[in-house]
Design an enzyme around this catalytic site. Structure first.
Site, PDB file in Angstrom:
ATOM      1  N   LYS A  44      59.979  19.962  19.104  1.00  0.00           N
ATOM      2  CA  LYS A  44      59.289  20.571  20.215  1.00  0.00           C
ATOM      3  C   LYS A  44      58.344  21.681  19.765  1.00  0.00           C
ATOM      4  O   LYS A  44      57.400  22.029  20.464  1.00  0.00           O
ATOM      5  CB  LYS A  44      60.323  21.182  21.181  1.00  0.00           C
ATOM      6  N   ASP A 101      55.015  23.376  13.593  1.00  0.00           N
ATOM      7  CA  ASP A 101      54.999  24.816  13.853  1.00  0.00           C
ATOM      8  C   ASP A 101      55.095  25.639  12.581  1.00  0.00           C
ATOM      9  O   ASP A 101      54.346  26.575  12.376  1.00  0.00           O
ATOM     10  CB  ASP A 101      56.111  25.204  14.855  1.00  0.00           C
ATOM     11  N   ASP A 104      58.839  25.455   6.157  1.00  0.00           N
ATOM     12  CA  ASP A 104      59.828  26.348   5.551  1.00  0.00           C
ATOM     13  C   ASP A 104      60.212  25.751   4.189  1.00  0.00           C
ATOM     14  O   ASP A 104      59.456  25.891   3.229  1.00  0.00           O
ATOM     15  CB  ASP A 104      60.999  26.475   6.537  1.00  0.00           C
ATOM     16  N   LYS A 132      55.874  29.374   5.275  1.00  0.00           N
ATOM     17  CA  LYS A 132      56.759  30.252   4.480  1.00  0.00           C
ATOM     18  C   LYS A 132      56.705  29.724   3.055  1.00  0.00           C
ATOM     19  O   LYS A 132      57.660  29.094   2.572  1.00  0.00           O
ATOM     20  CB  LYS A 132      58.200  30.150   4.996  1.00  0.00           C
ATOM     21  N   PHE A 153      63.073  35.178   9.974  1.00  0.00           N
ATOM     22  CA  PHE A 153      63.138  34.233  11.087  1.00  0.00           C
ATOM     23  C   PHE A 153      62.239  34.721  12.220  1.00  0.00           C
ATOM     24  O   PHE A 153      62.382  35.843  12.691  1.00  0.00           O
ATOM     25  CB  PHE A 153      64.578  34.081  11.570  1.00  0.00           C
ATOM     26  N   VAL A 154      61.313  33.865  12.643  1.00  0.00           N
ATOM     27  CA  VAL A 154      60.357  34.264  13.679  1.00  0.00           C
ATOM     28  C   VAL A 154      60.476  33.373  14.921  1.00  0.00           C
ATOM     29  O   VAL A 154      60.942  32.229  14.832  1.00  0.00           O
ATOM     30  CB  VAL A 154      58.904  34.233  13.147  1.00  0.00           C
ATOM     31  N   ASP A 160      61.481  28.590  18.495  1.00  0.00           N
ATOM     32  CA  ASP A 160      62.626  29.015  19.312  1.00  0.00           C
ATOM     33  C   ASP A 160      63.735  29.670  18.508  1.00  0.00           C
ATOM     34  O   ASP A 160      63.818  29.528  17.285  1.00  0.00           O
ATOM     35  CB  ASP A 160      63.233  27.803  20.024  1.00  0.00           C
ATOM     36  N   ARG A 166      60.237  30.077  23.121  1.00  0.00           N
ATOM     37  CA  ARG A 166      59.067  29.249  22.805  1.00  0.00           C
ATOM     38  C   ARG A 166      57.850  29.677  23.610  1.00  0.00           C
ATOM     39  O   ARG A 166      56.715  29.478  23.190  1.00  0.00           O
ATOM     40  CB  ARG A 166      59.345  27.776  23.124  1.00  0.00           C
TER      41      ARG A 166
END
Ligand code: 5GP
Ligand code: MG
Length: 185
Positions: A44, A101, A104, A132, A153-154, A160, A166
């Site tokens: 999502k 999004d 990582d 990242k 962590f964002v 989310d 979100r």
């Protein structure tokens, strides 16, 4: 109380985000000028980014979605689960721009890219909102990216925590009390 109360600091404001997307949209436009392509938004998390991005690309494109989840309610990278893929005709012989999004460890996009190629895509490029880069565990560099972020962590702008945040129009770091309240380290 609103969601804003849970944010410790804003990392990218709404205005910074939109100017970053303007730049990436110009890069994407130049790369696909004269070629058909499909933007494949990974649900999502990338739906907010993808919708702002495509509205800044003034050349023909098609839009498809796929759903993959690797996180659940946790902030530690877990197993990838592919929930659905675009129809074969949306992949076969197409130039795909896989939009996510955040990159990582890179495991999600690496696996998705390989799977789309296996299903007959002609070319698969990647476009991420956040990168990242220091956390990469597989050899994958995004073809396009808006911003690099450090190892924290964002949330917000599609990203989310436990399904929430979100809808924040900016990217921020959560207060540690929020993790503690959810039983996370
Ligand atoms: P990767 O497979 O590259 O390790 O993980 C990518 C996915 O992990 C992203 O699509 C996103 O769902 C999730 N993720 C990684 N870092 C963060 C983060 O800082 N915040 C949020 N909300 N999700 C993250
Ligand atoms: Mg994701």
């Amino acid at each position: 109380m609103t969601l804003h109360n849970d944010i410790e600091r804003v990392l990218f404001s709404e205005q910074q985000i939109l100017s970053g997307i303007d730049r990436v949209a110009r890069e994407v436009t130049a790369a696909y000028q004269g070629r058909d392509f499909t933007v494949v938004s990974v649900l999502k998390g990338s739906c907010v980014f993808a919708s702002d991005l495509i509205r800044r690309i003034p050349i023909p494109l098609e839009l498809a979605f796929l759903a993959a989840s690797s996180y659940g309610n946790n902030t530690v990278s877990g197993e990838l689960e592919i929930n659905f893929f675009p129809a074969g005709t949306e992949i076969d012989g197409r130039n795909l721009l896989l939009v996510d999004d955040i990159l990582d460890t890179g495991r999600t996009l690496y696996a998705l890219k390989r799977e789309l190629a296996r299903r007959g895509a002609r070319d698969v490029k990647t476009c991420v909102f956040l990168d990242k880069a220091a956390r990469r565990a597989v050899p994958l560099a995004p073809d396009f990216r808006c911003f690099e972020v450090g190892d924290l962590f964002v949330v917000g702008y599609g990203l989310d925590f436990a399904g929430r945040y979100r809808n924040l129009p900016y990217v921020g770091a959560l207060r540690k009390e929020v993790f503690a309240a959810a039983g996370q380290p």
